[in-house]
Every structure is written in C-alpha cells, then in structure tokens.
Design a protein around this motif. Structure first.
Motif, PDB file in Angstrom:
ATOM      1  N   TRP A 334      33.812  37.431  32.728  1.00 47.47           N
ATOM      2  CA  TRP A 334      33.240  36.352  31.914  1.00 47.47           C
ATOM      3  C   TRP A 334      33.790  34.991  32.338  1.00 47.47           C
ATOM      4  O   TRP A 334      33.025  34.057  32.578  1.00 47.47           O
ATOM      5  CB  TRP A 334      33.547  36.597  30.428  1.00 47.47           C
ATOM      6  CG  TRP A 334      32.765  35.710  29.522  1.00 47.47           C
ATOM      7  CD1 TRP A 334      33.004  34.388  29.246  1.00 47.47           C
ATOM      8  CD2 TRP A 334      31.592  36.056  28.782  1.00 47.47           C
ATOM      9  NE1 TRP A 334      32.072  33.890  28.374  1.00 47.47           N
ATOM     10  CE2 TRP A 334      31.192  34.894  28.070  1.00 47.47           C
ATOM     11  CE3 TRP A 334      30.864  37.231  28.624  1.00 47.47           C
ATOM     12  CZ2 TRP A 334      30.080  34.889  27.230  1.00 47.47           C
ATOM     13  CZ3 TRP A 334      29.761  37.222  27.788  1.00 47.47           C
ATOM     14  CH2 TRP A 334      29.384  36.059  27.099  1.00 47.47           C
ATOM     15  N   VAL A 335      35.113  34.877  32.447  1.00 46.65           N
ATOM     16  CA  VAL A 335      35.682  33.570  32.793  1.00 46.65           C
ATOM     17  C   VAL A 335      35.324  33.161  34.215  1.00 46.65           C
ATOM     18  O   VAL A 335      35.188  31.958  34.512  1.00 46.65           O
ATOM     19  CB  VAL A 335      37.216  33.529  32.582  1.00 46.65           C
ATOM     20  CG1 VAL A 335      37.558  33.788  31.127  1.00 46.65           C
ATOM     21  CG2 VAL A 335      37.951  34.499  33.507  1.00 46.65           C
ATOM     22  N   GLU A 336      35.147  34.148  35.096  1.00 51.15           N
ATOM     23  CA  GLU A 336      34.765  33.827  36.468  1.00 51.15           C
ATOM     24  C   GLU A 336      33.283  33.458  36.558  1.00 51.15           C
ATOM     25  O   GLU A 336      32.914  32.504  37.260  1.00 51.15           O
ATOM     26  CB  GLU A 336      35.089  34.997  37.389  1.00 51.15           C
ATOM     27  CG  GLU A 336      36.594  35.213  37.562  1.00 51.15           C
ATOM     28  CD  GLU A 336      36.945  36.435  38.380  1.00 51.15           C
ATOM     29  OE1 GLU A 336      38.123  36.549  38.778  1.00 51.15           O
ATOM     30  OE2 GLU A 336      36.052  37.291  38.603  1.00 51.15           O
ATOM     31  N   ASP A 337      32.433  34.180  35.835  1.00 54.87           N
ATOM     32  CA  ASP A 337      30.995  33.882  35.867  1.00 54.87           C
ATOM     33  C   ASP A 337      30.692  32.522  35.249  1.00 54.87           C
ATOM     34  O   ASP A 337      29.847  31.768  35.762  1.00 54.87           O
ATOM     35  CB  ASP A 337      30.207  34.963  35.128  1.00 54.87           C
ATOM     36  CG  ASP A 337      30.114  36.266  35.905  1.00 54.87           C
ATOM     37  OD1 ASP A 337      30.521  36.283  37.082  1.00 54.87           O
ATOM     38  OD2 ASP A 337      29.645  37.264  35.330  1.00 54.87           O
ATOM     39  N   TYR A 338      31.350  32.211  34.132  1.00 56.99           N
ATOM     40  CA  TYR A 338      31.067  30.968  33.416  1.00 56.99           C
ATOM     41  C   TYR A 338      32.057  29.856  33.750  1.00 56.99           C
ATOM     42  O   TYR A 338      31.963  28.758  33.189  1.00 56.99           O
ATOM     43  CB  TYR A 338      31.039  31.231  31.903  1.00 56.99           C
ATOM     44  CG  TYR A 338      29.878  32.102  31.485  1.00 56.99           C
ATOM     45  CD1 TYR A 338      28.593  31.583  31.374  1.00 56.99           C
ATOM     46  CD2 TYR A 338      30.052  33.461  31.238  1.00 56.99           C
ATOM     47  CE1 TYR A 338      27.525  32.377  31.005  1.00 56.99           C
ATOM     48  CE2 TYR A 338      28.981  34.278  30.869  1.00 56.99           C
ATOM     49  CZ  TYR A 338      27.724  33.723  30.751  1.00 56.99           C
ATOM     50  OH  TYR A 338      26.651  34.523  30.398  1.00 56.99           O
ATOM     51  N   LYS A 339      33.013  30.146  34.638  1.00 58.32           N
ATOM     52  CA  LYS A 339      33.984  29.147  35.102  1.00 58.32           C
ATOM     53  C   LYS A 339      34.687  28.445  33.930  1.00 58.32           C
ATOM     54  O   LYS A 339      34.819  27.218  33.899  1.00 58.32           O
ATOM     55  CB  LYS A 339      33.300  28.133  36.014  1.00 58.32           C
ATOM     56  CG  LYS A 339      32.759  28.753  37.301  1.00 58.32           C
ATOM     57  CD  LYS A 339      32.086  27.712  38.181  1.00 58.32           C
ATOM     58  CE  LYS A 339      31.721  28.289  39.547  1.00 58.32           C
ATOM     59  NZ  LYS A 339      30.844  29.469  39.448  1.00 58.32           N
ATOM     60  N   CYS A 340      35.122  29.278  32.978  1.00 59.42           N
ATOM     61  CA  CYS A 340      35.787  28.742  31.785  1.00 59.42           C
ATOM     62  C   CYS A 340      37.214  29.263  31.650  1.00 59.42           C
ATOM     63  O   CYS A 340      37.814  29.174  30.570  1.00 59.42           O
ATOM     64  CB  CYS A 340      34.982  29.058  30.530  1.00 59.42           C
ATOM     65  SG  CYS A 340      34.674  30.819  30.270  1.00 59.42           S
ATOM     66  N   GLY A 341      37.747  29.812  32.725  1.00 59.24           N
ATOM     67  CA  GLY A 341      39.100  30.331  32.685  1.00 59.24           C
ATOM     68  C   GLY A 341      39.475  30.953  34.012  1.00 59.24           C
ATOM     69  O   GLY A 341      38.727  30.842  35.006  1.00 59.24           O
ATOM     70  N   TRP A 342      40.617  31.644  34.011  1.00 53.45           N
ATOM     71  CA  TRP A 342      41.152  32.204  35.244  1.00 53.45           C
ATOM     72  C   TRP A 342      41.769  33.570  34.965  1.00 53.45           C
ATOM     73  O   TRP A 342      42.071  33.902  33.820  1.00 53.45           O
ATOM     74  CB  TRP A 342      42.208  31.267  35.829  1.00 53.45           C
ATOM     75  CG  TRP A 342      41.646  29.924  36.158  1.00 53.45           C
ATOM     76  CD1 TRP A 342      41.128  29.513  37.364  1.00 53.45           C
ATOM     77  CD2 TRP A 342      41.487  28.811  35.269  1.00 53.45           C
ATOM     78  NE1 TRP A 342      40.664  28.223  37.275  1.00 53.45           N
ATOM     79  CE2 TRP A 342      40.869  27.761  36.001  1.00 53.45           C
ATOM     80  CE3 TRP A 342      41.801  28.593  33.922  1.00 53.45           C
ATOM     81  CZ2 TRP A 342      40.569  26.539  35.438  1.00 53.45           C
ATOM     82  CZ3 TRP A 342      41.501  27.365  33.354  1.00 53.45           C
ATOM     83  CH2 TRP A 342      40.890  26.354  34.113  1.00 53.45           C
ATOM     84  N   TYR A 343      41.970  34.322  36.022  1.00 55.31           N
ATOM     85  CA  TYR A 343      42.562  35.652  35.926  1.00 55.31           C
ATOM     86  C   TYR A 343      43.865  35.698  36.710  1.00 55.31           C
ATOM     87  O   TYR A 343      43.950  35.185  37.831  1.00 55.31           O
ATOM     88  CB  TYR A 343      41.596  36.697  36.498  1.00 55.31           C
ATOM     89  CG  TYR A 343      42.237  38.039  36.796  1.00 55.31           C
ATOM     90  CD1 TYR A 343      42.497  38.949  35.773  1.00 55.31           C
ATOM     91  CD2 TYR A 343      42.602  38.375  38.102  1.00 55.31           C
ATOM     92  CE1 TYR A 343      43.089  40.173  36.052  1.00 55.31           C
ATOM     93  CE2 TYR A 343      43.196  39.602  38.384  1.00 55.31           C
ATOM     94  CZ  TYR A 343      43.437  40.494  37.353  1.00 55.31           C
ATOM     95  OH  TYR A 343      44.028  41.698  37.622  1.00 55.31           O
ATOM     96  N   THR A 344      44.898  36.266  36.098  1.00 56.47           N
ATOM     97  CA  THR A 344      46.113  36.631  36.824  1.00 56.47           C
ATOM     98  C   THR A 344      46.439  38.078  36.467  1.00 56.47           C
ATOM     99  O   THR A 344      46.216  38.496  35.321  1.00 56.47           O
ATOM    100  CB  THR A 344      47.310  35.729  36.467  1.00 56.47           C
ATOM    101  OG1 THR A 344      47.665  35.904  35.093  1.00 56.47           O
ATOM    102  CG2 THR A 344      47.002  34.267  36.737  1.00 56.47           C
ATOM    103  N   PRO A 345      46.925  38.868  37.383  1.00 54.71           N
ATOM    104  CA  PRO A 345      47.159  40.291  37.110  1.00 54.71           C
ATOM    105  C   PRO A 345      48.268  40.520  36.092  1.00 54.71           C
ATOM    106  O   PRO A 345      49.287  39.815  36.091  1.00 54.71           O
ATOM    107  CB  PRO A 345      47.524  40.864  38.480  1.00 54.71           C
ATOM    108  CG  PRO A 345      48.016  39.697  39.265  1.00 54.71           C
ATOM    109  CD  PRO A 345      47.255  38.513  38.771  1.00 54.71           C
ATOM    110  N   ALA A 346      48.078  41.486  35.239  1.00 51.43           N
ATOM    111  CA  ALA A 346      49.086  41.841  34.237  1.00 51.43           C
ATOM    112  C   ALA A 346      50.387  42.230  34.920  1.00 51.43           C
ATOM    113  O   ALA A 346      50.396  42.815  36.002  1.00 51.43           O
ATOM    114  CB  ALA A 346      48.576  42.994  33.377  1.00 51.43           C
ATOM    115  N   GLY A 347      51.484  41.869  34.279  1.00 53.57           N
ATOM    116  CA  GLY A 347      52.789  42.274  34.779  1.00 53.57           C
ATOM    117  C   GLY A 347      53.341  41.427  35.898  1.00 53.57           C
ATOM    118  O   GLY A 347      54.449  41.693  36.384  1.00 53.57           O
TER     119      GLY A 347
END
Length: 402
Positions: A334-347
């Motif tokens: 969702w955040v990547e498709d709508y460019k409203c956030g970012w992802y970082t891997p857990a841990g």
C-alpha cells in the motif's frame, strides 16, 4: 431487523484503543435494533467521559470478565472461556435475532456466535480482526500440537458455517480463500479510521500540544500503540538510540503501554531522544499523529503478522503523516503503490535508523508523502463508508436466507 453482536471487547472513543465498532454500531442502530453481548473490560479504563459508553439505540449485555495485556496464557484462556460461556447463555436468552455478527478476536467469541446462530437457526456473519489461531500459535502461546490441530479445525468450521466473512485486510481475505472458502462469501472491510475525530487535530491543537510537551523545535518520530511482544519494540528502541548522537533535534515518542514498557522506560532514562507517553483516549490520538513528521507501524517478522490491519496505520495517514512499516505484506504494498510511506525489514534497527535519517533530511518528500496518504485515506479509510458496507453484508445475509 434485530442484530445480535458478539464482541468480547467493547470500547468507545474515551478509551485508549481503536473504537472501530463504536462507529459501526452507531450506524447500524440508526435503522436496526442492535443487541451487543460483550464484557466491561474496557469500561474502567476510560480516560475521559466525552462519549456515551454505547451508541444511542444499542442495548448492551456485559459480563464482568477481567482481562489485560500482562496476563499469562492460562489466564487469558480462562477469560476467553468465561466470555464464551456468558455470550452463549445470553445469546440464547435474548429475543431471537434475525442475524448474528460475531467478531474475532478471540476465536472463542466467534464460536459462541456460531453456536447461538445454529441453535436459534439464524445466519451469522464472521468478522476476522486477526488470524486466529495462527497468531497465538506463531507467538508460541499454543505449543501443544493436538491443541493446534483442534483450533485449526475449529477455525475452518467457523468459516464454513458463517453466511459471510468480513476480514479486515486483503491478506486476511487471501488466507481465508486459501482454506477453500468461496470468494463469493468473503468481503474485505478495512479497519479504517474516524474522520470526525481526525478533524480535531487542527494546527492550533498541534501547536498547543507541542508547547505543553516541550517539543517546540523538535522533530518527532511516533510509535503509538501496544508495546506488545508482537510489535518489535526492541528494534524501535535500538533505532532510536542509534539515531540520537547524530540527530539531537529528534524525539522518539512511544505512546501506549504493554509488555515492553520497562524496556522503553529504561531507554528513555539513558537517552534524551526517547520519551514515553501515557496512553491517550481515541479522540486525542490524532493530534499526536499530526504532531509527528513520520510514524512507525512495526511487527515481528512473522508471516501471520503481515496480514494485520493496525489502527495506527489508518490514523496516521488520515492526518497526513506518512508511515514506515515493517510488515512484508499488504501495508508494504500500500505505501509503495500510493507513495505514502516506506518499508524497512522487521528486526533491523540499523536499516530503520538509516531510512529515518534519510527521510528527515528530506522534509519536502515527507510532506508530499503525507499529502498522498491523506488523499488515499479520505477515499478508502472512512469508517462511515465502511459501516455502510458492513450493514449491506449483514442485511444481505438475512435476505439471502429467507
């Protein structure tokens, strides 16, 4: 039409918890008779008294069943069983409903709804808030293999018996389909958010909160939610401490309570860039989200948690604050498709710290991501619209039975 609602944990906007069903029940009660079978678990935890405990028109039957996050597995299981027994009894005493809406978690609440529906020969709708028993099993709460098999069998039986199923995320819907349930009886209804409450997060309210909290001139990273075992809190604390030396103007706010609270308190005592905030009532959290430049939605690296539908994700985007997610599931997409956030891997505290350092150096990018998030939220996350969708499913469950 008479709708009986089985929900172990009723909250209202005075509570430090999402009040999803408060909005949905209020909508249903405008045109239908609604009977809620619940517990008084959250009633004593109200932080304000601005809202009626139940919406107008909702009849409540509530058991005294204690429950809190610090309970062990055995004590939690007892609370689940106590509510299920109460709900089964009250569901059979209640004037016969036309339809039953059973809300899980826990799975035992849905079981009680299904039993009453069977005994009273009425359809029932199954709302799936979390994937049980997959979640407690993944967290190690049910180590016995025989018990696991029985719980999975119970889950499949509940999906099969329900007239319709309402999972709270696309990934949950995919999970249910993968068990052989027809997509025709599944409707994804997102957790959503309350825009009338979000509207109270005005610029003036944010400035007043900044002054009150001594945050004038500070850049805020916010985690708001349970400090639970599943929330990857140690990674957030480690990321905050890694950033502190090179970002003296950044404050990490941890708002909530739960298992990892002592860990955060210890970190706050040794690091001036970390601050712990007491839980806030639902109607006040939006100002905290708007105060932040970015918020964190974090969970452990467990596939079952990728399907989660966390309230903080919706609340943050509703006020234009972009999010960093650690789920490798639908929220990442969702955040990547709508460019409203970012992802970082857990841990991975180093990657999170690096990501946030980069983002805080780009205030324009943060602002634009927040604006895109709010635009998306207005279109897709409004609980009043979601309530209307839920009502259609419930009404259809009755009309398609007759």
């Amino acid at each position: 039409m008479h709708i009986a609602v089985f929900s172990q944990y009723h909250t209202n906007p005075d509570c430090p918890a999402t009040s999803r069903h408060y909005t949905l029940l209020a909508h249903l009660a405008r045109t239908h008779r609604v009977s809620l079978i619940t517990t008084r678990t959250w009633e004593s935890q109200r932080l304000t008294q601005q809202f009626p405990w139940v919406p107008e028109g909702v009849e409540m039957r509530a058991a005294e069943v204690p429950y809190h996050n610090k309970m062990g597995v055995g004590r939690r299981a007892l609370a689940f069983g106590q509510y299920a027994a109460y709900a089964l009894r009250e569901g059979l005493r209640l004037e016969k409903p036309d339809v039953i809406w059973g809300i899980s978690t826990p799975l035992t609440a849905a079981w009680a709804a299904a039993q009453v529906a069977r005994l009273r020969r009425v359809p029932w709708v199954f709302e799936v808030q979390d994937l049980w028993p997959s979640f407690p099993i993944a967290m190690g709460a049910v180590p016995n293999k025989i018990a696991q098999r029985r719980l999975f069998a119970l889950e499949r039986g509940l999906y099969a018996s329900a007239k319709h199923i309402l999972p709270l995320s696309p990934d949950m819907s995919h999970y249910v389909e993968a068990l052989g349930i027809s997509s025709a009886k599944i409707t994804t209804v997102l957790n959503g958010t309350d825009f009338p409450l979000a509207a109270t997060a005005t610029d003036a309210a944010v400035m007043a909160l900044r002054q009150e909290q001594g945050l004038i001139g500070r850049r805020v990273v916010l985690y708001a939610g349970t400090f639970g075992r599943a929330n990857d809190i140690p990674t957030l604390v480690a990321a905050a401490e890694k950033m502190a030396p090179s970002h003296p103007d950044v404050t990490w706010l941890f708002m909530g309570h739960g298992f990892h609270e002592p860990l955060i308190q210890a970190a706050a005592a040794r690091c001036t860039g970390i601050c712990i905030i007491a839980p806030q009532p639902r109607h006040k959290v939006f100002t905290w989200f708007k105060l932040a430049e970015v918020s964190i939605v974090s969970f452990l690296n467990l596939p079952v948690l990728d399907a989660n539908s966390p309230a903080k994700f919706y609340d943050s985007l509703a006020v234009g604050t972009p999010v960093v997610v650690t789920n490798n599931g639908w929220t990442k997409k969702w955040v990547e498709d709508y460019k409203c956030g970012w992802y970082t891997p857990a841990g991975n505290a180093s990657t999170m710290a690096s990501c946030l350092s980069d983002l805080l150096a780009k205030p324009t990018a943060l602002k634009q991501a927040g604006e895109r998030g709010r635009a998306t939220a207005l279109l897709r996350f409004d609980r009043k619209v979601i309530a209307a969708d839920v009502q259609k499913v419930i009404e259809s469950a009755v009309s398609n039975t007759n």
